[in-house]
Write a protein that holds these residues in place. Structure first.
Motif, PDB file in Angstrom:
ATOM      1  N   SER A 258       0.732  -1.165   0.022  1.00 24.18           N
ATOM      2  CA  SER A 258       0.116  -0.213   0.119  1.00 24.18           C
ATOM      3  C   SER A 258       0.863   1.148  -0.016  1.00 24.18           C
ATOM      4  N   ARG A 259       2.030   1.138   0.898  1.00 25.69           N
ATOM      5  CA  ARG A 259       2.799   2.425   0.857  1.00 25.69           C
ATOM      6  C   ARG A 259       3.499   2.616  -0.547  1.00 25.69           C
ATOM      7  N   LEU A 260       3.963   1.565  -1.042  1.00 24.61           N
ATOM      8  CA  LEU A 260       4.516   1.582  -2.445  1.00 24.61           C
ATOM      9  C   LEU A 260       3.419   2.433  -3.563  1.00 24.61           C
ATOM     10  N   ALA A 261       2.355   1.780  -3.451  1.00 30.08           N
ATOM     11  CA  ALA A 261       1.308   2.404  -4.251  1.00 30.08           C
ATOM     12  C   ALA A 261       1.162   3.895  -4.130  1.00 30.08           C
ATOM     13  N   GLY A 262       1.235   4.066  -2.626  1.00 31.42           N
ATOM     14  CA  GLY A 262       0.998   5.522  -2.238  1.00 31.42           C
ATOM     15  C   GLY A 262       1.999   6.575  -2.811  1.00 31.42           C
ATOM     16  N   TYR A 263       3.311   5.986  -2.660  1.00 29.43           N
ATOM     17  CA  TYR A 263       4.174   6.659  -3.210  1.00 29.43           C
ATOM     18  C   TYR A 263       4.329   7.205  -4.730  1.00 29.43           C
ATOM     19  N   THR A 264       3.562   6.162  -5.462  1.00 29.70           N
ATOM     20  CA  THR A 264       3.466   6.534  -7.036  1.00 29.70           C
ATOM     21  C   THR A 264       2.302   7.527  -7.144  1.00 29.70           C
ATOM     22  N   ARG A 265       1.480   7.573  -6.244  1.00 24.21           N
ATOM     23  CA  ARG A 265       0.136   8.586  -6.517  1.00 24.21           C
ATOM     24  C   ARG A 265       0.965   9.872  -6.291  1.00 24.21           C
ATOM     25  N   ASP A 266       1.700   9.972  -5.020  1.00 18.53           N
ATOM     26  CA  ASP A 266       2.125  11.335  -4.580  1.00 18.53           C
ATOM     27  C   ASP A 266       3.100  11.783  -5.346  1.00 18.53           C
ATOM     28  N   LYS A 316       4.679  12.759 -14.103  1.00 17.02           N
ATOM     29  CA  LYS A 316       4.656  14.137 -14.321  1.00 17.02           C
ATOM     30  C   LYS A 316       5.586  14.302 -15.829  1.00 17.02           C
ATOM     31  N   THR A 317       5.030  15.495 -16.459  1.00 21.76           N
ATOM     32  CA  THR A 317       5.892  15.989 -17.530  1.00 21.76           C
ATOM     33  C   THR A 317       7.074  16.218 -17.389  1.00 21.76           C
ATOM     34  N   GLY A 318       8.022  15.744 -18.219  1.00 23.61           N
ATOM     35  CA  GLY A 318       9.406  16.148 -17.846  1.00 23.61           C
ATOM     36  C   GLY A 318      10.234  15.268 -16.711  1.00 23.61           C
ATOM     37  N   SER A 319       9.367  14.574 -16.141  1.00 26.13           N
ATOM     38  CA  SER A 319       9.983  13.682 -14.875  1.00 26.13           C
ATOM     39  C   SER A 319      10.596  12.488 -15.287  1.00 26.13           C
ATOM     40  N   GLN A 320      10.777  11.759 -14.210  1.00 32.26           N
ATOM     41  CA  GLN A 320      11.234  10.324 -14.636  1.00 32.26           C
ATOM     42  C   GLN A 320      10.384   9.461 -15.016  1.00 32.26           C
ATOM     43  N   THR A 321      10.873   8.092 -15.618  1.00 32.12           N
ATOM     44  CA  THR A 321       9.807   7.158 -16.278  1.00 32.12           C
ATOM     45  C   THR A 321       9.277   6.542 -15.186  1.00 32.12           C
ATOM     46  N   GLU A 327      12.217   2.788  -8.778  1.00 30.31           N
ATOM     47  CA  GLU A 327      13.413   2.571  -8.164  1.00 30.31           C
ATOM     48  C   GLU A 327      13.345   3.519  -7.062  1.00 30.31           C
ATOM     49  N   ALA A 328      12.897   4.754  -7.337  1.00 31.80           N
ATOM     50  CA  ALA A 328      13.126   5.630  -6.097  1.00 31.80           C
ATOM     51  C   ALA A 328      12.025   5.292  -4.886  1.00 31.80           C
ATOM     52  N   ALA A 329      10.917   4.859  -5.283  1.00 37.36           N
ATOM     53  CA  ALA A 329       9.806   4.124  -4.195  1.00 37.36           C
ATOM     54  C   ALA A 329      10.456   3.022  -3.721  1.00 37.36           C
ATOM     55  N   LEU A 330      11.123   2.411  -4.125  1.00 36.68           N
ATOM     56  CA  LEU A 330      11.756   1.228  -3.356  1.00 36.68           C
ATOM     57  C   LEU A 330      12.939   1.699  -2.455  1.00 36.68           C
TER      58      LEU A 330
END
Length: 336
Positions: A258-266, A316-321, A327-330
């Motif tokens: 759940s926290r990994l999913a939440g990170y992607t939403r944020d 977001k536009t122009g951000s990471q893939t 990788e950042a979330a993990l």
């Protein structure tokens, strides 16, 4: 494997519907952890008679199948996407249908339609190719969104509604779709609602030189797919699914997902949906099963998250893939 409407369950465990499609009529008895893991190994080993050097991708497809999910294979033409899907379907003795998606394909060509019978003077339903255990949607992005949407109900609810009548699809039901990522001017973008229904999105990539030489040698005469035989059936796959569903998913692991999913939403324009979180939990259960365990660990989650989460993220536009964001979330989300 057959190309008819017959299901992969053994006769004593199935019944035939009015549409000529077999469906399970009893709850499958779970296999042991060891037997379920052996079933996966048998399928993967069998597919490797056809597909060279892609054991990890083959395993991912079987994991998705046991996790009640569907798979999207994306890559350039000629890398073996369609052949991989055929080999997996052939390795399981179930009904198999192929849908070649084209710009003029209509939704009824996928789901089926009611046809007037002049003798009985009644309309009769003619099932479309979606009524099979394993459905190969070849080059799915060549069909317009209206036709692609014909898969939405089938992939999520394992049923099809035509002219107000809902019909169940056979069990197990697995969609393996392919799409190429070139010729973008001649293809349609998949709607997010459909992308989200694929448990996994995989890429095959080009083989290395040794593997390519092996491929050439194997296919110089008769193609190995022509002699491939099933190693299991649909009922065994259903039983293995029951086994996977019984693998313990503790509260800390559920919270981690759940926290990994939440990170992607944020951190993205569009993050992972709850459907994606469920898919990750189920695939992690299967991954634990493959390691001979009856409980999920964070390592199982981390192994599965790239193929389950990345395609659901719109950065977001122009951000990471999506992959970079994961990788950042993990790195940022602690395992508790």
């Amino acid at each position: 494997m057959t190309d008819t409407g017959s299901a992969g369950a053994t006769p004593e465990h199935s019944e035939t519907t009015a549409d000529g499609v077999a469906s399970a009529d009893a709850d499958p008895e779970p296999l042991s952890i060891e037997a379920a893991a052996d079933l996966v190994d048998d399928i993967v080993d069998n597919v490797e008679q056809v597909i060279v050097g892609k054991r990890e991708q083959i395993e991912h497809i079987v994991v998705a199948g046991l996790a009640q999910g569907h798979v999207l294979l994306e890559d350039v033409p000629g890398t073996g996407k369609t052949m991989l899907a055929r080999a997996v379907a052939t390795s399981i003795d179930v009904s198999f249908r192929r849908i070649q998606f084209t710009p003029d394909l209509l939704p009824a060509d996928v789901t089926g339609t009611n046809v007037f019978n002049r003798q009985s003077r009644e309309f009769e339903f003619q099932p479309g190719p979606i009524f099979a255990n394993v459905v190969l949607g070849d080059e799915i992005n060549r069909a317009p969104p209206k036709t692609q949407s014909a898969l939405l109900e089938a992939m999520e609810e394992q049923q099809v509604t035509v002219d107000g009548t809902t019909r169940k699809l056979p069990a197990p039901f697995i969609v393996i779709a392919t799409q190429n990522d070139v010729e973008m001017g001649r293809t349609y973008e998949l709607p997010m609602a459909e992308i989200d229904r694929f448990a996994k999105k995989l890429r095959l990539g080009y083989p290395d030189s040794d593997d390519e030489a092996e491929i050439i040698g194997r296919t110089a005469g008769h193609h190995p797919i022509e002699s491939l035989e099933p190693v299991t059936d649909g009922w065994a796959l259903q039983r293995a699914r029951e086994t996977a569903g019984s693998v313990e998913l503790s509260e800390p692991v559920r919270s981690y997902i759940s926290r990994l999913a939440g990170y992607t939403r944020d951190h993205a324009q569009l993050g992972v949906s709850p459907r994606g979180s469920i898919a990750l939990a189920r695939t992690a259960q299967v991954r634990a099963l493959l390691d001979g365990r009856d409980y999920v660990t964070p390592d199982d989650v981390q192994t599965e998250v790239p193929s389950v989460f990345a395609h659901r993220i719109r950065p977001k536009t122009g951000s990471q893939t999506g992959e970079e964001l994961l990788e950042a979330a993990l790195a940022a989300v602690d395992v508790e």
